[in-house]
Motif scaffolding. Sequence first.
Motif, PDB file in Angstrom:
ATOM      1  N   PHE A 198      -0.250  -4.216  -9.445  1.00 51.23           N
ATOM      2  CA  PHE A 198      -1.168  -4.494 -10.559  1.00 51.23           C
ATOM      3  C   PHE A 198      -2.193  -5.557 -10.169  1.00 51.23           C
ATOM      4  O   PHE A 198      -3.377  -5.426 -10.462  1.00 51.23           O
ATOM      5  CB  PHE A 198      -0.360  -4.928 -11.786  1.00 51.23           C
ATOM      6  N   THR A 199      -1.718  -6.615  -9.488  1.00 51.61           N
ATOM      7  CA  THR A 199      -2.640  -7.690  -9.084  1.00 51.61           C
ATOM      8  C   THR A 199      -3.643  -7.174  -8.058  1.00 51.61           C
ATOM      9  O   THR A 199      -4.807  -7.592  -8.054  1.00 51.61           O
ATOM     10  CB  THR A 199      -1.862  -8.890  -8.513  1.00 51.61           C
ATOM     11  N   PHE A 200      -3.211  -6.241  -7.208  1.00 54.08           N
ATOM     12  CA  PHE A 200      -4.125  -5.636  -6.250  1.00 54.08           C
ATOM     13  C   PHE A 200      -5.223  -4.858  -6.992  1.00 54.08           C
ATOM     14  O   PHE A 200      -6.381  -4.851  -6.567  1.00 54.08           O
ATOM     15  CB  PHE A 200      -3.365  -4.703  -5.302  1.00 54.08           C
ATOM     16  N   PHE A 201      -4.857  -4.210  -8.095  1.00 53.68           N
ATOM     17  CA  PHE A 201      -5.849  -3.492  -8.895  1.00 53.68           C
ATOM     18  C   PHE A 201      -6.867  -4.455  -9.496  1.00 53.68           C
ATOM     19  O   PHE A 201      -8.072  -4.177  -9.523  1.00 53.68           O
ATOM     20  CB  PHE A 201      -5.158  -2.700 -10.015  1.00 53.68           C
ATOM     21  N   LEU A 202      -6.390  -5.604  -9.992  1.00 49.17           N
ATOM     22  CA  LEU A 202      -7.307  -6.600 -10.562  1.00 49.17           C
ATOM     23  C   LEU A 202      -8.286  -7.096  -9.494  1.00 49.17           C
ATOM     24  O   LEU A 202      -9.476  -7.301  -9.773  1.00 49.17           O
ATOM     25  CB  LEU A 202      -6.515  -7.772 -11.143  1.00 49.17           C
TER      26      LEU A 202
ATOM     27  N   ASN B 267       9.309  -7.362  -2.284  1.00 57.40           N
ATOM     28  CA  ASN B 267       9.200  -7.225  -3.738  1.00 57.40           C
ATOM     29  C   ASN B 267       7.789  -7.532  -4.225  1.00 57.40           C
ATOM     30  O   ASN B 267       7.010  -8.208  -3.562  1.00 57.40           O
ATOM     31  CB  ASN B 267      10.236  -8.102  -4.464  1.00 57.40           C
ATOM     32  N   GLY B 268       7.464  -7.004  -5.408  1.00 57.34           N
ATOM     33  CA  GLY B 268       6.094  -7.041  -5.900  1.00 57.34           C
ATOM     34  C   GLY B 268       5.587  -8.388  -6.359  1.00 57.34           C
ATOM     35  O   GLY B 268       4.369  -8.591  -6.453  1.00 57.34           O
TER      36      GLY B 268
ATOM     37  N   PHE C 138       6.200 -12.761   3.928  1.00 53.63           N
ATOM     38  CA  PHE C 138       6.666 -11.492   3.377  1.00 53.63           C
ATOM     39  C   PHE C 138       7.448 -10.747   4.450  1.00 53.63           C
ATOM     40  O   PHE C 138       6.908 -10.390   5.495  1.00 53.63           O
ATOM     41  CB  PHE C 138       5.484 -10.645   2.914  1.00 53.63           C
ATOM     42  N   SER C 139       8.736 -10.511   4.189  1.00 47.13           N
ATOM     43  CA  SER C 139       9.575  -9.788   5.155  1.00 47.13           C
ATOM     44  C   SER C 139       9.940  -8.406   4.623  1.00 47.13           C
ATOM     45  O   SER C 139       9.727  -8.097   3.450  1.00 47.13           O
ATOM     46  CB  SER C 139      10.840 -10.591   5.469  1.00 47.13           C
ATOM     47  N   LYS C 140      10.492  -7.582   5.497  1.00 44.58           N
ATOM     48  CA  LYS C 140      10.808  -6.178   5.194  1.00 44.58           C
ATOM     49  C   LYS C 140       9.573  -5.434   4.706  1.00 44.58           C
ATOM     50  O   LYS C 140       9.629  -4.623   3.777  1.00 44.58           O
ATOM     51  CB  LYS C 140      11.946  -6.072   4.174  1.00 44.58           C
TER      52      LYS C 140
END
Length: 293
Positions: free
Chosen positions: A1-5, A223-224, A239-241
Motif C-alpha cells: 500500500f505504501t508503495f502505491f502511495l 513482512n510488509g 530486510f531479510s528473506k
Amino acid sequence: FTFFLYEASCYFRTYGIEKFELLIIVNMEVRPWEQKSGMIDVINTEKKEQRIYDLLLPIAHLYEECETVNVVSDISTVDHILSGAALVYPDTYSIKYPQKIDYRTIYKHERNGAKFDGIIIKQEDIKRVKTWLEQYNINQPFVTFTLRSYSFQESRNSDPKLLNKFLKFLCNLGFMVVIIPDTENIEPAKEFKECPVFFQGAFNIYQRAALYELAYTNLFTSNGTHALSVFNKKSSFIFSKLVHENCTVENLEERGFFNGSQPFSKQRGVWIWEEESLEALISAFEKIKNWKK
C-alpha cells in the motif's frame, strides 16, 4: 500500500501537484489468486475489512503527500466521484477496469531519484514512544526485530533461534533489542526472554512507525510493515528473506527489483539477497554502523 502511495505521489508531481486525495474503495470480493494461494483462509473477509481501518487509514495519514483519505463502501458511486476529479491516478482506473500496482514503474521512479516526502511522524507519537522506552529503561541505542509468525507461507516466518544469536551479537556491542510481535500470533515473542516487547506497536501503526524512527536500525523478516521504515527518510532498515520459495529472484526482477539492487536505501537500509544467516545479518548491520559513523 505504501508503495502505491509513493507511485501516486510520483505521478502527481509530474503535473506539479504536491498533494493528493486518496479514495479507499471497499471491495470484499475474493480474488482468484487469494483462493488459489490459500490466503483467504488466513485473511478472511472480516480481517480484510479490519485491515482497512487498522493499517491502510493510519498509513495514509502518515504519508505526507496524502492530504485527505476517504473510504468508499458503495462501489456504484466511485465512477461518478472520479468523473469530477481534475486528475486521477491510476489514470485509466474505473470500477469496471481496476488497475494493479505497477512495481516496475515504482522502481524506475526510485532509480531516477524521484522526489518524495513519504512517512512523517508526529511529535506526539514520538513522545509517547519515548515515554515507553523510559519505562523499560531503554537508555542506549536499540534495534527492533519485527517478527513474522503467519500460518500463510510459513517459510517466510522469523527464525527465533537465528535471531537470538543475532541478539547476542548486538548485546555484545552494547545495543538493546525491542521486539514487535506479529498481530496474528504474539506467542513467538516469548522466545526473546530478555527483550522488552512493544505490544502497542503491533496494533498501533502510529507508534510502531515512531519506534522505527527512533531505533538505531530495524530488522524485518519478509513482512510488509517494512514500508513504514523504507519510506521514512529518518528510519534505518535491514530486510531479510527477500528471496524465498514463494518469491524467486526471477519474480523480483519481473517487478523491476533487480538482483543485488538496494532501492530506497540511501545509506540507511540493506536488502539481504542471500539466504538468511547470522553472517548475512551481521554484514548488513556492519554496513549500517559504518554509514552512521
